[in-house]
Design an enzyme around this catalytic site. Structure first.
Site, PDB file in Angstrom:
ATOM      1  N   ASP A 262      -6.497  39.309  12.584  1.00  0.00           N
ATOM      2  CA  ASP A 262      -6.498  38.160  11.674  1.00  0.00           C
ATOM      3  C   ASP A 262      -7.216  36.976  12.321  1.00  0.00           C
ATOM      4  OD1 ASP A 262      -4.984  36.822   9.165  1.00  0.00           O
ATOM      5  OD2 ASP A 262      -4.972  35.429  10.866  1.00  0.00           O
TER       6      ASP A 262
ATOM      7  N   TYR B 280     -10.799  28.596  12.803  1.00  0.00           N
ATOM      8  CA  TYR B 280     -10.343  28.874  14.163  1.00  0.00           C
ATOM      9  C   TYR B 280     -11.493  28.817  15.172  1.00  0.00           C
ATOM     10  CZ  TYR B 280      -6.232  31.033  11.853  1.00  0.00           C
ATOM     11  OH  TYR B 280      -5.130  31.309  11.076  1.00  0.00           O
TER      12      TYR B 280
ATOM     13  N   LYS C 130     -10.651  33.866   6.685  1.00  0.00           N
ATOM     14  CA  LYS C 130     -10.230  32.895   5.670  1.00  0.00           C
ATOM     15  C   LYS C 130     -11.300  31.853   5.399  1.00  0.00           C
ATOM     16  CE  LYS C 130      -5.655  33.375   7.754  1.00  0.00           C
ATOM     17  NZ  LYS C 130      -6.089  33.673   9.133  1.00  0.00           N
TER      18      LYS C 130
ATOM     19  N   HIS D 294      -7.702  29.696   2.665  1.00  0.00           N
ATOM     20  CA  HIS D 294      -6.790  29.260   3.724  1.00  0.00           C
ATOM     21  C   HIS D 294      -5.722  28.281   3.214  1.00  0.00           C
ATOM     22  CE1 HIS D 294      -6.877  28.881   8.385  1.00  0.00           C
ATOM     23  NE2 HIS D 294      -5.641  28.813   7.942  1.00  0.00           N
TER      24      HIS D 294
END
Length: 311
Positions: free
Chosen positions: A45, A50, A75, A108
């Site tokens: 994931d 990120y 996402k 997200h």
């Protein structure tokens, strides 16, 4: 050991019950993903925000594990909610991941930021500058990504029940999954039951509750994984409280995505895939404190979780 338990999505695909979360520590993620895949994880994931997609892609490449054997999730970030920006954002993620599809593409957050390169456009008060895109229109653009095969399945993250109900009413493809904060101290049983009724899989992020370094709330409570009931149940199976917390989520038909960058902990988390007796599941069901640790409503300028426990 490999993670053996899988759950079925409404697309017919299977999702491994334990996934490897790659949020934070982006410089450590290539080695962490490589370690995870070698240990037996097959569900990874990540997310655009990120900054770990390139490292995840490289870890996958170095592992030698076939792409077809990995369930890969990423996402869409809030600055790419304009319908015209959705597919290019996914293309950028695919490029960084070194793959031509993801198994699951999630929105997200339901909240749009001002469109553009800036990932967190802020006003003079440090609050996010909101965008104008409607999450229904954003999701409709994601549906097109699924039709083109760039995402095998699509879903959402951090939605309220009201937002989910509107999404189902006004779009075509029922989300395959909803990723949200869920753990023994925030169980949301009614919302869980609603998803099961609609055929939407739940993935638990922060399965260890306030263990996440970013959460200031709840640090005076002690760690969820040290909760006496979890620790006591763990003794019966020769498992830790953390492993019991993961097994509890799996017992309820959900997937869990713990994160770690240390080899020992990465392997220990994978061993959270074991079967709890029904009475132990019920004991953990009694631990709900309706305690939510992740709520960026103020900084994002959006009222999250308005109709949910722990709002």
């Amino acid at each position: 050991m490999a993670s053996t338990t899988t759950h079925k999505l409404n697309t017919g695909a299977t999702i491994p019950a334990i996934g490897f979360g790659t949020w934070q520590d982006k410089d450590a993620q290539e080695d962490a993903v490589l370690t995870a895949l070698r240990a037996g994880y097959r569900h990874i994931d990540t997310a655009r925000i990120y900054g770990t997609e390139p490292a995840v892609g490289e870890g996958i490449r170095k592992s030698g594990v076939k792409r077809s054997e990995i369930f890969l999730v990423t996402k869409l970030w809030n600055n790419s909610h304009e319908p015209k920006d959705v597919e290019p954002a996914l293309d950028a993620s695919l490029n960084d991941l070194g793959t031509d599809y993801v198994d699951l593409y999630l929105m997200h957050w339901p909240s749009p930021f001002k469109a553009g390169e800036d990932k967190f456009p802020k006003d003079d008060n440090g609050k996010a500058i909101p965008g104008t895109a409607d999450y229904v229109d954003t999701y409709t653009a994601m549906e097109e990504c699924q039709r083109k095969g760039k995402a095998k399945a699509i879903g959402v993250s951090n939605f309220s029940q009201g937002e989910m109900e509107r999404l189902l009413k006004e779009t075509t493809i029922v989300p395959a999954a909803h990723q949200l904060e869920l753990h023994p101290w925030l169980q949301q049983p009614n919302f869980d039951a609603w998803h099961k009724e609609k055929g939407i899989h739940l993935t638990q992020y922060s399965p260890f509750g306030n263990q996440n370094a970013i959460y200031s709330k709840g640090q005076d409570l002690g760690k969820l994984m040290d909760e006496p009931v979890l620790v006591e149940i763990g003794k019966k199976y020769n498992k830790s409280g953390a492993q019991v917390a993961l097994a509890w989520g799996i017992a309820h038909g959900r997937s869990v995505i713990p994160k770690s960058k240390t080899e020992n902990r990465i392997k220990q988390n994978l061993e959270g895939d074991f079967k709890l007796d029904a009475d132990d599941v019920q004991k953990i069901d009694q631990l709900d404190k309706k305690l939510r640790f992740n709520n960026p409503s103020e900084s994002f300028g959006w009222k999250f979780y308005a109709d949910l426990d722990g709002a």
